[in-house]
Design a protein around this motif. Structure first.
Motif, PDB file in Angstrom:
ATOM      1  N   HIS A  21      31.588  22.936  35.841  1.00 56.75           N
ATOM      2  CA  HIS A  21      30.403  23.707  35.464  1.00 56.75           C
ATOM      3  C   HIS A  21      30.619  24.438  34.140  1.00 56.75           C
ATOM      4  O   HIS A  21      29.750  24.429  33.261  1.00 56.75           O
ATOM      5  CB  HIS A  21      30.055  24.700  36.561  1.00 56.75           C
ATOM      6  N   SER A  23      32.693  23.630  31.780  1.00 59.21           N
ATOM      7  CA  SER A  23      32.773  22.639  30.694  1.00 59.21           C
ATOM      8  C   SER A  23      31.386  22.223  30.237  1.00 59.21           C
ATOM      9  O   SER A  23      31.126  22.058  29.035  1.00 59.21           O
ATOM     10  CB  SER A  23      33.568  21.413  31.159  1.00 59.21           C
ATOM     11  N   LYS A  24      30.463  22.061  31.200  1.00 59.50           N
ATOM     12  CA  LYS A  24      29.087  21.719  30.837  1.00 59.50           C
ATOM     13  C   LYS A  24      28.450  22.824  29.994  1.00 59.50           C
ATOM     14  O   LYS A  24      27.610  22.558  29.134  1.00 59.50           O
ATOM     15  CB  LYS A  24      28.251  21.497  32.098  1.00 59.50           C
TER      16      LYS A  24
END
Length: 308
Positions: A21, A23-24
């Protein structure tokens, strides 16, 4: 600049979900699977970390204990505050209070809503940006407080601190160091004849010439007016005269050009050597100043070296 986040959680699935999450959302992450590993990761990355997400219930060292240890390290090393968000399945008031008292800044319940986490990360990003600007401002202020505004070298306060440090080093390891004071000969005439702007240009050029031939690790500082100090660590008595003669020649061999004027400049230098005697900075500077006085009284544009 994206935040760097330490995720500390003993559950692999929870760590993976948080990492994916974040990283997104564009954040960089590093991981720890228990409290002790979190402490180790903090020590290794403390200079570029922006946030810690810390699970409470972990083996060996729990989250509260890990954060207490991290806060102690920060205090001992005088580091900037780093935000910590605790993660826990417990919603008990005592646990939330315990997390804040342990050094946490926020407390999120598991399972963690992605929307709530996104909002919290946005708030932490703002804090990280403000923290980064504060650190940068403090560095600028520290530099201003230790630098001579005109020549860019150490000011008297910073020079004396460096001299204290080198005195301590010499006492501990027995490696001799040289301390010198030099000033510009008849500098008042330069200011009176050509003006203070020309005088400032002369000071800047003289410092530039000497800085260009200083060894790595040597220090030059402005003590006041046209008087400067030089510290040469790890130097022998046999080298002193040759080293400072090079400085004197570098200044005297060419006049300083200011606009269309050529201004002849010379310096007088007083040098002394410190080998670890139980004398302080004041006594050492006094010895160098006495050598400078001798250089001025016996003709100027010369180096007088009285090692002891």
């Amino acid at each position: 600049m994206p935040m760097k986040v330490l995720i500390a959680d003993d559950a692999n699935s929870d760590r993976l979900l948080l990492k994916l999450h974040l990283s997104k959302l564009g954040y960089k992450t590093i991981e720890a699977s228990n409290g002790q590993e979190a402490i180790d990761q903090f020590v290794a990355h403390s200079q570029d970390l922006d946030l810690i997400l810390m699970d409470v219930q972990m083996p060996r060292v729990n989250g509260f204990e890990a954060v207490r240890a991290i806060r102690t390290i920060q205090e001992e090393q005088k580091q900037e505050w780093l935000p910590v968000i605790f993660l826990s399945a417990s919603a008990e008031d005592e646990d939330i209070e315990g997390g804040i008292l342990a050094g946490g800044d926020d407390y999120l319940m598991k399972p963690i809503s992605q929307k709530v986490l996104s909002a919290k990360m946005l708030a932490m990003q703002r804090i990280a940006d403000m923290r980064r600007r504060l650190v940068e401002s403090n560095l600028v202020l520290e530099q201003l407080a230790s630098t001579d505004y005109l020549t860019g070298v150490a000011n008297r306060r910073a020079f004396e601190m460096m001299l204290d440090r080198e005195i301590t080093f010499t006492r501990r390891y027995g490696s001799p160091m040289a301390c010198a004071i030099f000033d510009l000969d008849k500098f008042k005439i330069v200011n009176d004849t050509y003006g203070h702007d020309a005088g400032d240009a002369v000071l800047v050029e003289v410092v530039s010439r000497i800085k260009s031939i200083l060894r790595r690790g040597d220090t030059i500082g402005r003590l006041g007016g046209e008087e400067f100090g030089v510290i040469l660590p790890k130097v022998s008595e046999t080298e002193l005269l040759d080293i400072f003669e090079r400085y004197r020649i570098a200044v005297a061999e060419q006049p300083v050009k200011y606009e269309s004027i050529e201004i002849p400049v010379t310096i007088s230098v007083g040098v002394t050597l410190y080998t670890g005697y139980l004398e302080d900075r004041i006594a050492l500077l006094k010895r160098a100043d006495q050598s400078l006085y001798e250089a001025k009284e016996t003709g100027r544009n010369k180096v007088v070296c009285n090692p002891i």
